[in-house]
Design a protein around this motif. Structure first.
Motif, PDB file in Angstrom:
ATOM      1  N   CYS A   4      -3.956 -93.161   2.637  1.00 44.09           N
ATOM      2  CA  CYS A   4      -3.271 -91.921   3.003  1.00 44.09           C
ATOM      3  C   CYS A   4      -1.825 -92.009   2.527  1.00 44.09           C
ATOM      4  O   CYS A   4      -1.127 -92.986   2.800  1.00 44.09           O
ATOM      5  CB  CYS A   4      -3.321 -91.719   4.520  1.00 44.09           C
ATOM      6  SG  CYS A   4      -2.393 -90.267   5.069  1.00 44.09           S
ATOM      7  N   VAL A  15     -13.951 -88.480   2.816  1.00 43.95           N
ATOM      8  CA  VAL A  15     -13.246 -87.568   3.731  1.00 43.95           C
ATOM      9  C   VAL A  15     -12.151 -86.787   3.009  1.00 43.95           C
ATOM     10  O   VAL A  15     -11.621 -87.235   2.000  1.00 43.95           O
ATOM     11  CB  VAL A  15     -12.637 -88.328   4.938  1.00 43.95           C
ATOM     12  CG1 VAL A  15     -13.712 -89.023   5.728  1.00 43.95           C
ATOM     13  CG2 VAL A  15     -11.574 -89.292   4.506  1.00 43.95           C
ATOM     14  N   ARG A  16     -11.850 -85.592   3.594  1.00 45.10           N
ATOM     15  CA  ARG A  16     -10.805 -84.749   3.021  1.00 45.10           C
ATOM     16  C   ARG A  16      -9.527 -84.776   3.849  1.00 45.10           C
ATOM     17  O   ARG A  16      -8.491 -84.320   3.402  1.00 45.10           O
ATOM     18  CB  ARG A  16     -11.311 -83.318   2.901  1.00 45.10           C
ATOM     19  CG  ARG A  16     -12.472 -83.239   1.901  1.00 45.10           C
ATOM     20  CD  ARG A  16     -13.052 -81.878   1.802  1.00 45.10           C
ATOM     21  NE  ARG A  16     -12.070 -80.931   1.337  1.00 45.10           N
ATOM     22  CZ  ARG A  16     -12.237 -79.623   1.351  1.00 45.10           C
ATOM     23  NH1 ARG A  16     -13.351 -79.107   1.810  1.00 45.10           N
ATOM     24  NH2 ARG A  16     -11.294 -78.826   0.897  1.00 45.10           N
ATOM     25  N   PHE A  17      -9.623 -85.292   5.099  1.00 47.72           N
ATOM     26  CA  PHE A  17      -8.457 -85.382   5.980  1.00 47.72           C
ATOM     27  C   PHE A  17      -8.359 -86.809   6.506  1.00 47.72           C
ATOM     28  O   PHE A  17      -9.364 -87.447   6.787  1.00 47.72           O
ATOM     29  CB  PHE A  17      -8.579 -84.410   7.158  1.00 47.72           C
ATOM     30  CG  PHE A  17      -8.652 -82.973   6.730  1.00 47.72           C
ATOM     31  CD1 PHE A  17      -7.489 -82.267   6.427  1.00 47.72           C
ATOM     32  CD2 PHE A  17      -9.873 -82.328   6.612  1.00 47.72           C
ATOM     33  CE1 PHE A  17      -7.554 -80.954   6.022  1.00 47.72           C
ATOM     34  CE2 PHE A  17      -9.941 -81.006   6.209  1.00 47.72           C
ATOM     35  CZ  PHE A  17      -8.782 -80.317   5.904  1.00 47.72           C
ATOM     36  N   CYS A  18      -7.144 -87.310   6.657  1.00 47.56           N
ATOM     37  CA  CYS A  18      -6.912 -88.655   7.167  1.00 47.56           C
ATOM     38  C   CYS A  18      -7.333 -88.729   8.636  1.00 47.56           C
ATOM     39  O   CYS A  18      -6.870 -87.914   9.448  1.00 47.56           O
ATOM     40  CB  CYS A  18      -5.435 -89.021   7.021  1.00 47.56           C
ATOM     41  SG  CYS A  18      -5.014 -90.629   7.746  1.00 47.56           S
ATOM     42  N   GLY A  22      -4.303 -86.936  10.191  1.00 45.50           N
ATOM     43  CA  GLY A  22      -4.770 -85.571   9.939  1.00 45.50           C
ATOM     44  C   GLY A  22      -4.259 -84.950   8.656  1.00 45.50           C
ATOM     45  O   GLY A  22      -4.533 -83.783   8.372  1.00 45.50           O
ATOM     46  N   SER A  23      -3.506 -85.677   7.839  1.00 44.80           N
ATOM     47  CA  SER A  23      -2.992 -85.137   6.576  1.00 44.80           C
ATOM     48  C   SER A  23      -4.134 -84.869   5.607  1.00 44.80           C
ATOM     49  O   SER A  23      -5.170 -85.538   5.614  1.00 44.80           O
ATOM     50  CB  SER A  23      -2.034 -86.121   5.920  1.00 44.80           C
ATOM     51  OG  SER A  23      -0.918 -86.331   6.724  1.00 44.80           O
ATOM     52  N   THR A  24      -3.913 -83.874   4.747  1.00 44.73           N
ATOM     53  CA  THR A  24      -4.903 -83.554   3.728  1.00 44.73           C
ATOM     54  C   THR A  24      -4.884 -84.641   2.657  1.00 44.73           C
ATOM     55  O   THR A  24      -3.814 -85.057   2.202  1.00 44.73           O
ATOM     56  CB  THR A  24      -4.584 -82.194   3.066  1.00 44.73           C
ATOM     57  OG1 THR A  24      -4.496 -81.208   4.081  1.00 44.73           O
ATOM     58  CG2 THR A  24      -5.648 -81.815   2.056  1.00 44.73           C
ATOM     59  N   VAL A  25      -6.075 -85.082   2.260  1.00 38.98           N
ATOM     60  CA  VAL A  25      -6.199 -86.111   1.222  1.00 38.98           C
ATOM     61  C   VAL A  25      -6.362 -85.412  -0.112  1.00 38.98           C
ATOM     62  O   VAL A  25      -7.257 -84.590  -0.284  1.00 38.98           O
ATOM     63  CB  VAL A  25      -7.415 -87.039   1.504  1.00 38.98           C
ATOM     64  CG1 VAL A  25      -7.578 -88.039   0.376  1.00 38.98           C
ATOM     65  CG2 VAL A  25      -7.251 -87.727   2.836  1.00 38.98           C
ATOM     66  N   GLU A  26      -5.467 -85.722  -1.049  1.00 43.58           N
ATOM     67  CA  GLU A  26      -5.533 -85.107  -2.376  1.00 43.58           C
ATOM     68  C   GLU A  26      -6.579 -85.819  -3.215  1.00 43.58           C
ATOM     69  O   GLU A  26      -6.702 -87.037  -3.161  1.00 43.58           O
ATOM     70  CB  GLU A  26      -4.171 -85.203  -3.070  1.00 43.58           C
ATOM     71  CG  GLU A  26      -3.091 -84.439  -2.374  1.00 43.58           C
ATOM     72  CD  GLU A  26      -1.746 -84.621  -3.061  1.00 43.58           C
ATOM     73  OE1 GLU A  26      -1.721 -85.086  -4.223  1.00 43.58           O
ATOM     74  OE2 GLU A  26      -0.731 -84.319  -2.422  1.00 43.58           O
ATOM     75  N   GLU A  27      -7.320 -85.049  -3.973  1.00 41.95           N
ATOM     76  CA  GLU A  27      -8.309 -85.621  -4.894  1.00 41.95           C
ATOM     77  C   GLU A  27      -7.595 -86.206  -6.098  1.00 41.95           C
ATOM     78  O   GLU A  27      -6.702 -85.573  -6.664  1.00 41.95           O
ATOM     79  CB  GLU A  27      -9.302 -84.545  -5.363  1.00 41.95           C
ATOM     80  CG  GLU A  27     -10.215 -84.050  -4.270  1.00 41.95           C
ATOM     81  CD  GLU A  27     -11.176 -85.125  -3.786  1.00 41.95           C
ATOM     82  OE1 GLU A  27     -11.673 -85.915  -4.625  1.00 41.95           O
ATOM     83  OE2 GLU A  27     -11.419 -85.205  -2.572  1.00 41.95           O
TER      84      GLU A  27
END
Length: 187
Positions: A4, A15-18, A22-27
């Motif tokens: 993260c 996953v798309r969120f930590c 709760g942060s958004t995970v960038e591809e």
């Protein structure tokens, strides 16, 4: 596993969120991942050939090929009894490889032994059969010739295409990363 960028925790790839903050995970772009995988790539191949020199003693030709990322390093030397000589070292990028071919040529040593054997027989020395026989048994040098932009090198133990595991792995490595260089015929 990914990390993260906000809190630094490990994040599963799916996953798309930590899960921690709760942060958004960038591809990450696929191209960058492939470049990172190539940069971390490591391979080693060892080739050993034993040859009879001057009809008297065995000479071993050691060739070590190491790959770090896309960089190939080749280190070759000859050894007889306890002596090492003829060390050659070469380093180049796999994209610099122009051509890979299997070569076969008459050995200079064999020509020398044939002439010596014939001369000995002509003067009546029947011991000339020994160098003559040795020359006929080791008449050809077979080797893999790998040419790149700045030169080339030979791997003698790689002559058995299809039956030599390290040679096949090395060929596959070059072919996967530089397909236009592979002019070799696997027998």
């Amino acid at each position: 596993m990914k990390y993260c960028k906000a809190c630094g925790d490990n994040i599963p790839d799916s996953v798309r969120f930590c899960p921690s903050c709760g942060s958004t995970v960038e591809e990450q772009p696929l191209v960058n991942i492939q470049k990172e995988e190539v940069a971390r790539e490591h391979h080693e191949w060892k080739f050993l050939t034993e040859r009879l020199a001057y009809g008297i003693f065995q000479v071993r030709v050691h060739t070590n090929v190491t790959v770090e990322g896309s960089r190939i390093t080749v280190d070759t030397h000859r050894q007889a009894v306890f002596f090492k000589w003829g060390r050659q070292r070469d380093s180049f990028d796999v994209k610099e490889v122009k051509k890979v071919t299997l070569e076969k040529k008459i050995s200079k040593l064999s020509i020398f032994l044939i002439v010596l054997g014939i001369l000995m027989l002509l003067v009546g020395n029947w011991w000339g059969i020994i160098p003559l026989g040795t020359a006929l048994l080791t008449l050809y040098d077979k080797y893999l010739l790998i040419q790149h932009r700045r030169g080339g090198f030979r791997i003698y133990d790689a002559e058995l295409i299809g039956t030599n595991g390290p040679a096949n792995e090395f060929f596959d490595y070059i072919q996967a990363r530089n397909p236009q260089a592979m002019a070799i015929i696997r027998g």
